[in-house]
Enzyme design. Structure first.
Site, PDB file in Angstrom:
ATOM      1  N   SER A 195     -50.690  66.266  -5.562  1.00  0.00           N
ATOM      2  CA  SER A 195     -51.947  65.640  -5.984  1.00  0.00           C
ATOM      3  C   SER A 195     -51.603  64.442  -6.865  1.00  0.00           C
ATOM      4  O   SER A 195     -50.536  64.403  -7.490  1.00  0.00           O
ATOM      5  CB  SER A 195     -52.787  66.640  -6.783  1.00  0.00           C
ATOM      6  OG  SER A 195     -53.829  65.993  -7.488  1.00  0.00           O
ATOM      7  N   TYR A 225     -52.629  72.921 -13.563  1.00  0.00           N
ATOM      8  CA  TYR A 225     -52.702  72.238 -12.268  1.00  0.00           C
ATOM      9  C   TYR A 225     -51.845  70.971 -12.282  1.00  0.00           C
ATOM     10  O   TYR A 225     -51.042  70.735 -11.368  1.00  0.00           O
ATOM     11  CB  TYR A 225     -54.152  71.895 -11.954  1.00  0.00           C
ATOM     12  CG  TYR A 225     -54.366  71.222 -10.621  1.00  0.00           C
ATOM     13  CD1 TYR A 225     -54.448  71.983  -9.459  1.00  0.00           C
ATOM     14  CD2 TYR A 225     -54.500  69.841 -10.525  1.00  0.00           C
ATOM     15  CE1 TYR A 225     -54.656  71.378  -8.228  1.00  0.00           C
ATOM     16  CE2 TYR A 225     -54.707  69.228  -9.291  1.00  0.00           C
ATOM     17  CZ  TYR A 225     -54.780  70.000  -8.154  1.00  0.00           C
ATOM     18  OH  TYR A 225     -54.977  69.378  -6.931  1.00  0.00           O
TER      19      TYR A 225
END
Length: 249
Positions: free
Chosen positions: A135, A149
């Site tokens: 990401s 995350y």
């Protein structure tokens, strides 16, 4: 452009929805043989049948990849069903909501275990390609509270780089891809739109292209990276984000 994926044996972890589903669709369109896994058997089986109806060869098996034994069993079944594995796409994510344990167990360690399991098989066959779905949160520290995350997505990028160097002598390429904010039905940003429309609009307005990305746009890049047309590309992280992240790489 012919991506030369016809007949390639491709495994996609986390393939029933969103980016993983779009990557599986893209590989199927290129003539690849597929093995797909996801946690929910019903959704996965329905998608697998959809691909088979369109002419694809598909093996599908429900699997919680965060369970090492279940992941190992799935990969062994995938190898047997396809006769080998040429491509591994590690896409699954725990979407941990800030919790460390599921983020590490699913996003990071399941990916590591899958790579360690599959790489020797690829080496025996003369090579292969591995793609880790990270990401842009792993490229830039956005001001959001989900530290876990961000950390595991950065770790995936570093792991892909290191693994690319270690596996190059076996002719195994390893890359990562860093999607930006991708909107799809029942995905994270779809839920944000319903629950926090101000946040949804603020993020959209911060993207230079003025819109969210689609899973298909990520899948197009993913299919190229695992293909023979990217044969001299390894150890790279490619952002697919409409210019969203600001880091200097």
């Amino acid at each position: 452009m012919n991506l030369e994926l016809q007949g390639k044996r491709c495994v996609v972890l986390g393939a029933s929805r969103g980016i993983g589903r779009a990557i599986a669709h893209g590989l199927a369109r290129e003539g690849a043989q597929l093995s797909l896994c996801a946690r929910q058997a019903g959704t996965l089986d329905s998608f697998a049948q959809e691909l088979r109806t369109a002419g694809a060869t598909v093996h599908a098996q429900a699997c919680d990849i965060g369970d090492p034994a279940a992941l190992d069993a799935y990969l062994g079944a995938a190898r047997q069903a396809l006769g080998g594995i040429d491509v591994l796409v590690a896409n699954a994510s725990a979407l941990s909501g800030g919790e460390w344990e599921p983020a590490i167990r699913v996003d990071l360690m399941a990916t590591v275990r899958a790579c360690e399991r599959v790489a020797p098989w690829m080496a025996e066959a003369g090579g292969g390609s591995i793609l880790l779905v990270s990401s842009i949160a792993g490229l830039e520290a956005f001001p959001v509270p989900d530290v876990a995350y961000t950390t595991v997505k950065a770790a995936l990028i570093a792991y892909a780089k290191k693994l690319a160097l270690l596996l190059a002598p076996q002719r195994i390429r390893v890359n990562s891809i860093a999607p930006g904010s991708i909107d799809f039905p029942d995905g994270f940003w779809d839920r944000v739109r319903a629950e926090n429309p101000k946040m949804y609009e603020a993020v959209r307005n911060a993207i230079p292209w003025g819109r969210y990305g689609t899973p298909e746009e990520v899948a197009d890049v993913a299919c190229y990276l695992v293909s023979a047309r990217a044969g001299w590309v390894t150890g790279e992280c490619v952002a697919v984000d409409g210019g969203q992240h600001r880091a200097m790489r």
